[in-house]
Design a protein around this motif. Sequence first.
Motif, PDB file in Angstrom:
ATOM      1  N   ALA A  16       1.116  -1.305  -0.083  1.00 19.11           N
ATOM      2  CA  ALA A  16      -0.057   0.122  -0.024  1.00 19.11           C
ATOM      3  C   ALA A  16       0.922   1.003  -0.076  1.00 19.11           C
ATOM      4  O   ALA A  16       1.858   1.295   0.724  1.00 19.11           O
ATOM      5  N   ARG A  17       0.596   2.191  -0.656  1.00 22.99           N
ATOM      6  CA  ARG A  17       1.087   3.467  -0.516  1.00 22.99           C
ATOM      7  C   ARG A  17       0.004   4.462  -0.450  1.00 22.99           C
ATOM      8  O   ARG A  17      -0.998   4.591  -0.860  1.00 22.99           O
ATOM      9  N   GLY A  18       0.289   5.503   0.482  1.00 20.63           N
ATOM     10  CA  GLY A  18      -0.278   6.571   0.659  1.00 20.63           C
ATOM     11  C   GLY A  18      -0.855   6.641   1.923  1.00 20.63           C
ATOM     12  O   GLY A  18      -0.658   5.658   3.155  1.00 20.63           O
ATOM     13  N   GLY A  19      -1.708   7.654   2.531  1.00 21.62           N
ATOM     14  CA  GLY A  19      -2.176   7.954   3.896  1.00 21.62           C
ATOM     15  C   GLY A  19      -3.571   7.765   4.203  1.00 21.62           C
ATOM     16  O   GLY A  19      -3.814   8.165   5.398  1.00 21.62           O
ATOM     17  N   SER A  20      -4.407   7.660   2.923  1.00 21.18           N
ATOM     18  CA  SER A  20      -5.673   7.836   3.066  1.00 21.18           C
ATOM     19  C   SER A  20      -6.532   7.027   4.123  1.00 21.18           C
ATOM     20  O   SER A  20      -7.558   7.140   4.591  1.00 21.18           O
ATOM     21  N   MET A  21      -5.721   5.509   4.477  1.00 24.43           N
ATOM     22  CA  MET A  21      -6.363   4.859   5.182  1.00 24.43           C
ATOM     23  C   MET A  21      -5.810   4.846   6.667  1.00 24.43           C
ATOM     24  O   MET A  21      -5.960   3.759   7.409  1.00 24.43           O
ATOM     25  N   TRP A  22      -4.651   5.766   6.989  1.00 24.98           N
ATOM     26  CA  TRP A  22      -4.101   5.656   8.224  1.00 24.98           C
ATOM     27  C   TRP A  22      -5.236   5.488   9.402  1.00 24.98           C
ATOM     28  O   TRP A  22      -6.319   6.742   9.151  1.00 24.98           O
ATOM     29  N   PRO A  23      -5.110   5.120  10.235  1.00 24.69           N
ATOM     30  CA  PRO A  23      -4.037   4.085  10.883  1.00 24.69           C
ATOM     31  C   PRO A  23      -4.418   2.485  10.451  1.00 24.69           C
ATOM     32  O   PRO A  23      -3.362   1.811  10.595  1.00 24.69           O
ATOM     33  N   ALA A  24      -5.603   2.330   9.908  1.00 22.23           N
ATOM     34  CA  ALA A  24      -5.791   0.929   9.558  1.00 22.23           C
ATOM     35  C   ALA A  24      -4.939   0.290   8.576  1.00 22.23           C
ATOM     36  O   ALA A  24      -4.296  -0.736   8.651  1.00 22.23           O
ATOM     37  N   VAL A  56      -7.924   1.202  -5.670  1.00 20.80           N
ATOM     38  CA  VAL A  56      -8.107   2.084  -4.495  1.00 20.80           C
ATOM     39  C   VAL A  56      -8.514   1.156  -3.243  1.00 20.80           C
ATOM     40  O   VAL A  56      -9.502   0.380  -3.636  1.00 20.80           O
ATOM     41  N   VAL A  57      -7.896   1.222  -2.273  1.00 21.80           N
ATOM     42  CA  VAL A  57      -8.495   0.162  -1.120  1.00 21.80           C
ATOM     43  C   VAL A  57      -8.950   1.567   0.160  1.00 21.80           C
ATOM     44  O   VAL A  57      -8.211   1.920   0.686  1.00 21.80           O
ATOM     45  N   HIS A  58     -10.251   1.246   0.378  1.00 29.45           N
ATOM     46  CA  HIS A  58     -10.876   2.158   1.261  1.00 29.45           C
ATOM     47  C   HIS A  58     -11.907   1.579   1.890  1.00 29.45           C
ATOM     48  O   HIS A  58     -12.344   0.395   1.493  1.00 29.45           O
ATOM     49  N   ARG A  59     -12.645   2.119   2.912  1.00 32.03           N
ATOM     50  CA  ARG A  59     -13.585   1.578   3.828  1.00 32.03           C
ATOM     51  C   ARG A  59     -15.142   1.742   3.055  1.00 32.03           C
ATOM     52  O   ARG A  59     -15.247   2.836   2.614  1.00 32.03           O
ATOM     53  N   VAL A  60     -15.773   0.702   3.175  1.00 26.26           N
ATOM     54  CA  VAL A  60     -17.194   0.822   2.832  1.00 26.26           C
ATOM     55  C   VAL A  60     -17.939   1.538   3.694  1.00 26.26           C
ATOM     56  O   VAL A  60     -17.787   1.078   4.957  1.00 26.26           O
ATOM     57  N   VAL A  61     -18.605   2.709   3.473  1.00 29.75           N
ATOM     58  CA  VAL A  61     -19.308   3.430   4.411  1.00 29.75           C
ATOM     59  C   VAL A  61     -20.892   3.231   4.296  1.00 29.75           C
ATOM     60  O   VAL A  61     -21.839   3.522   5.326  1.00 29.75           O
ATOM     61  N   ALA A  62     -21.409   3.082   3.013  1.00 24.39           N
ATOM     62  CA  ALA A  62     -22.832   2.663   2.868  1.00 24.39           C
ATOM     63  C   ALA A  62     -22.919   2.111   1.771  1.00 24.39           C
ATOM     64  O   ALA A  62     -22.326   2.203   0.728  1.00 24.39           O
ATOM     65  N   ARG A  63     -24.361   1.274   1.636  1.00 23.30           N
ATOM     66  CA  ARG A  63     -24.708   0.856   0.377  1.00 23.30           C
ATOM     67  C   ARG A  63     -25.826   1.823  -0.140  1.00 23.30           C
ATOM     68  O   ARG A  63     -26.536   2.281   0.427  1.00 23.30           O
ATOM     69  N   GLU A  64     -25.567   2.348  -1.388  1.00 20.45           N
ATOM     70  CA  GLU A  64     -26.534   3.387  -1.847  1.00 20.45           C
ATOM     71  C   GLU A  64     -27.309   2.499  -3.257  1.00 20.45           C
ATOM     72  O   GLU A  64     -26.655   1.293  -3.627  1.00 20.45           O
ATOM     73  N   PRO A  65     -28.148   2.875  -3.747  1.00 19.53           N
ATOM     74  CA  PRO A  65     -28.913   2.280  -4.811  1.00 19.53           C
ATOM     75  C   PRO A  65     -27.962   2.147  -6.017  1.00 19.53           C
ATOM     76  O   PRO A  65     -28.181   0.972  -6.475  1.00 19.53           O
ATOM     77  N   GLY A  66     -27.064   2.901  -6.453  1.00 20.50           N
ATOM     78  CA  GLY A  66     -25.946   2.414  -7.560  1.00 20.50           C
ATOM     79  C   GLY A  66     -24.934   1.693  -7.111  1.00 20.50           C
ATOM     80  O   GLY A  66     -24.168   1.704  -8.010  1.00 20.50           O
ATOM     81  N   GLY A  67     -24.545   1.682  -5.887  1.00 16.42           N
ATOM     82  CA  GLY A  67     -23.398   0.750  -5.373  1.00 16.42           C
ATOM     83  C   GLY A  67     -23.043   1.011  -4.138  1.00 16.42           C
ATOM     84  O   GLY A  67     -23.892   1.216  -3.162  1.00 16.42           O
ATOM     85  N   LEU A  68     -21.548   1.018  -3.958  1.00 17.12           N
ATOM     86  CA  LEU A  68     -21.224   1.210  -2.747  1.00 17.12           C
ATOM     87  C   LEU A  68     -20.514   2.467  -2.541  1.00 17.12           C
ATOM     88  O   LEU A  68     -19.653   3.088  -3.351  1.00 17.12           O
ATOM     89  N   ASP A  73     -10.323   6.208   5.648  1.00 19.61           N
ATOM     90  CA  ASP A  73     -10.211   6.599   7.068  1.00 19.61           C
ATOM     91  C   ASP A  73      -9.772   8.006   7.518  1.00 19.61           C
ATOM     92  O   ASP A  73     -10.169   8.468   8.377  1.00 19.61           O
ATOM     93  N   ALA A  74      -8.756   8.362   7.079  1.00 15.77           N
ATOM     94  CA  ALA A  74      -8.191   9.822   7.176  1.00 15.77           C
ATOM     95  C   ALA A  74      -8.702  10.770   6.143  1.00 15.77           C
ATOM     96  O   ALA A  74      -8.237  11.842   6.090  1.00 15.77           O
ATOM     97  N   ARG A  75      -9.581  10.341   5.530  1.00 12.74           N
ATOM     98  CA  ARG A  75     -10.193  11.605   4.676  1.00 12.74           C
ATOM     99  C   ARG A  75     -11.680  12.229   5.291  1.00 12.74           C
ATOM    100  O   ARG A  75     -12.269  11.333   5.733  1.00 12.74           O
ATOM    101  N   ALA A  76     -11.810  13.121   4.867  1.00  8.69           N
ATOM    102  CA  ALA A  76     -13.029  14.081   5.058  1.00  8.69           C
ATOM    103  C   ALA A  76     -14.192  13.709   4.299  1.00  8.69           C
ATOM    104  O   ALA A  76     -15.350  13.820   4.738  1.00  8.69           O
ATOM    105  N   GLN A  77     -13.966  13.459   3.057  1.00  7.51           N
ATOM    106  CA  GLN A  77     -15.151  13.047   2.025  1.00  7.51           C
ATOM    107  C   GLN A  77     -15.057  12.053   1.622  1.00  7.51           C
ATOM    108  O   GLN A  77     -13.945  11.383   1.438  1.00  7.51           O
TER     109      GLN A  77
END
Length: 127
Positions: A16-24, A56-68, A73-77
């Motif tokens: 993995a490269r980057g800090g968008s999922m820090w600390p997980a 991209v490796v990120h956390r699933v936050v919701a299931r929406e009608p069109g997908g996920l 974790d370290a992102r605001a949006q």
Amino acid sequence: MVIELLREGQRARFTARGGSMWPAVRDGALVEVTPCPAAALAPGEIGAYVGARGLVVHRVVAREPGGLRFRGDARAQDDGVVDDARVLGRARVVAAPPWRVTAPRPGHLLLAWRAARSWLRRATART
């Protein structure tokens, strides 16, 4: 190459490269993605999908009608809604790099604050 392996139904590992999922998922962690359909992923799990610039490796936050809907974790949006066809599978950290003790830089403090805020939002949403 990793995306092609996953689309063929094979498990894949990468660094993995980057800090968008820090600390997980820290920069330099060995991550394994196991192919699965988008329907198999639940909010709170870490998933992989094909983004505009690659995997991209990120956390699933919701299931929406069109997908996920995903978010680092370290992102605001959120990343927006990712259609099911772009979802590749479930991700997990196989080996994390050793923790280093260094003086924090302003960017690291911002990432830590965002990660804590995201964690608190998820924790309070469950209660």
